[in-house]
Design a protein around this motif. Structure first.
Motif, short mmCIF file in Angstrom:
data_model
loop_
_atom_site.label_atom_id
_atom_site.label_comp_id
_atom_site.label_asym_id
_atom_site.label_seq_id
_atom_site.Cartn_x
_atom_site.Cartn_y
_atom_site.Cartn_z
N MET A 60 10.10 -2.47 -2.70
CA MET A 60 8.94 -1.70 -2.30
C MET A 60 7.68 -2.55 -2.31
SD MET A 60 5.99 0.03 -3.14
CE MET A 60 5.95 0.11 -4.92
N VAL A 61 7.46 -3.28 -3.41
CA VAL A 61 6.26 -4.11 -3.53
C VAL A 61 6.25 -5.20 -2.47
CG1 VAL A 61 5.02 -5.70 -5.01
CG2 VAL A 61 5.97 -3.61 -5.97
N GLN B 151 -1.06 1.07 -7.30
CA GLN B 151 -0.37 0.83 -8.56
C GLN B 151 1.10 1.25 -8.44
OE1 GLN B 151 -2.84 3.34 -11.02
NE2 GLN B 151 -3.98 1.60 -11.81
N SER B 152 1.97 0.41 -8.94
CA SER B 152 3.40 0.71 -8.97
C SER B 152 3.92 0.33 -10.35
CB SER B 152 4.14 -0.08 -7.89
OG SER B 152 5.53 0.13 -7.98
N ARG C 37 -1.83 5.68 -6.68
CA ARG C 37 -0.79 5.51 -7.70
C ARG C 37 0.56 5.97 -7.12
NH1 ARG C 37 -2.85 7.31 -13.29
NH2 ARG C 37 -4.00 5.39 -12.88
N TYR C 38 1.45 4.99 -6.95
CA TYR C 38 2.78 5.28 -6.41
C TYR C 38 3.73 5.47 -7.59
CZ TYR C 38 6.72 4.95 -3.13
OH TYR C 38 7.82 5.22 -2.37
N HIS D 277 7.23 6.34 -9.39
CA HIS D 277 8.69 6.32 -9.20
C HIS D 277 9.39 7.26 -10.17
CE1 HIS D 277 8.11 2.80 -6.65
NE2 HIS D 277 7.25 2.40 -7.55
N ASN E 148 7.77 8.99 -4.97
CA ASN E 148 8.87 8.38 -4.22
C ASN E 148 9.91 9.40 -3.76
OD1 ASN E 148 10.07 8.98 -6.68
ND2 ASN E 148 11.22 7.07 -6.78
N PRO F 31 10.72 5.33 -0.76
CA PRO F 31 10.78 3.86 -0.85
C PRO F 31 11.41 3.27 0.40
CG PRO F 31 11.52 4.86 -2.90
CD PRO F 31 11.38 5.98 -1.90
#
Length: 312
Positions: free
Chosen positions: A1-2, A65-66, A83-84, A86, A119, A140
């Motif tokens: 993802m990043v 942010q992850s 803010r992602y 998960h 996600n 994702p």
């Protein structure tokens, strides 16, 4: 993802705790803030609390942010924070003394994000229930174009080889059957699974991305037995390869698998496999590939570009 965000959006990637080895695996030359790997949830949380508030990223208009450790970062000026999420930190699900302390400490960080992105639909519901925040769902990214469909044979499962993933049960079930099973992955159970598997069960251990694509292309059916995935990447990769997915009902999986169409949902592994063998699924390999496309990198990038534009 990043990596996808870095490549598709031209974004800088900044990692908190990591190693140079991890950085070398990325195609985006990430910047590591602290060149070490912190093991253990409590140790990682303490280090994040101590270090992220002092990180200086004021040169950026938007910060995505992850990972929960990054939530301790304090925005500079009118900087916008996306803010992602998960998964919700475990301390919100438990009620021990340390969990209560963690929730108290985290409370101010909930308000530092301008926008929450989840996600999966399941994670979005948890953000609402535990944090009281609305969120948009962006799945994702999966490089669905990197996989090719071919009508193969045999069963395949790809997973971290740990207790909670349910891989031992899959191996033990196929040990007593004639159908072939290929198990891809590494983890604490690797040696045990190698020792107990019969001739029809192949344990590959870790494989390269190219080898994984070959295995999926040559396989016939994907098996997922964990039942608690907030979002599963491997089932999407299997669908991108034209494979139906036989999966335990639970977590986000029922949103990925349409029972009877592109796969089978089960409560009991034995019932699920037997049902698939007797009934099959309605979708063709081409239709199964089409189901995977909503999780593509292209869809992911377009959604994040829109959100970033709205935030600015």
């Amino acid at each position: 993802m990043v990596d996808s965000l870095g490549s598709e959006l031209g974004a800088d990637i900044i990692i908190g705790f990591s190693t140079e080895e991890v950085a070398r695996k990325s195609r985006n030359n990430p910047r590591i803030l602290w060149n070490r790997e912190v093991h253990g949830g409590t140790s990682r949380a303490i280090q994040s609390i101590m270090k992220f508030p002092f990180v200086s990223l004021q040169q950026y208009d938007v910060v995505i942010q992850s990972g929960s450790g990054t939530h301790w970062y304090i925005p500079k000026g009118d900087q916008k924070i996306i803010r992602y999420v998960h998964s919700i930190p475990l301390s919100y699900r438990e009620n021990g003394f340390l969990d209560k302390i963690s929730r108290i400490l985290r409370k101010p960080t909930v308000e530092t994000a301008n926008r929450y992105v989840a996600n999966s639909d399941q994670t979005s519901e948890e953000i609402k229930n535990y944090l009281g925040k609305d969120s948009e769902v962006i799945y994702p990214p999966v490089d669905t174009n990197a996989f090719s469909a071919k009508k193969g044979e045999g069963f395949v499962t790809i997973s971290r080889l740990t207790e909670e993933k349910g891989v031992r049960e899959v191996v033990e079930f196929f040990n007593s059957r004639d159908e072939s099973l290929t198990v891809v992955g590494s983890g604490p159970l690797l040696e045990e699974l190698e020792a107990i598997s019969e001739e029809n069960v192949r344990i590959t251990g870790w494989v390269s991305e190219e080898k994984k694509k070959d295995i999926l292309r040559e396989g016939g059916v994907f098996v997922l037995n964990s039942g608690n995935e907030s979002f599963g990447i491997a089932p999407i990769e299997a669908m991108a390869s034209g494979m139906p997915v036989v999966a335990r009902r639970g977590g986000y999986t029922p949103n990925q698998v349409k029972d009877g169409f592109n796969g089978i949902l089960f409560e009991s592994l034995e019932d699920g496999i037997r049902r698939f063998l007797s009934e099959g699924v309605d979708a063709t390999p081409e239709e199964i590939v089409h189901e995977s496309e909503k999780y593509s990198i292209e869809s992911f990038t377009a959604d994040f570009q829109r959100i970033i534009s709205e935030e600015i």
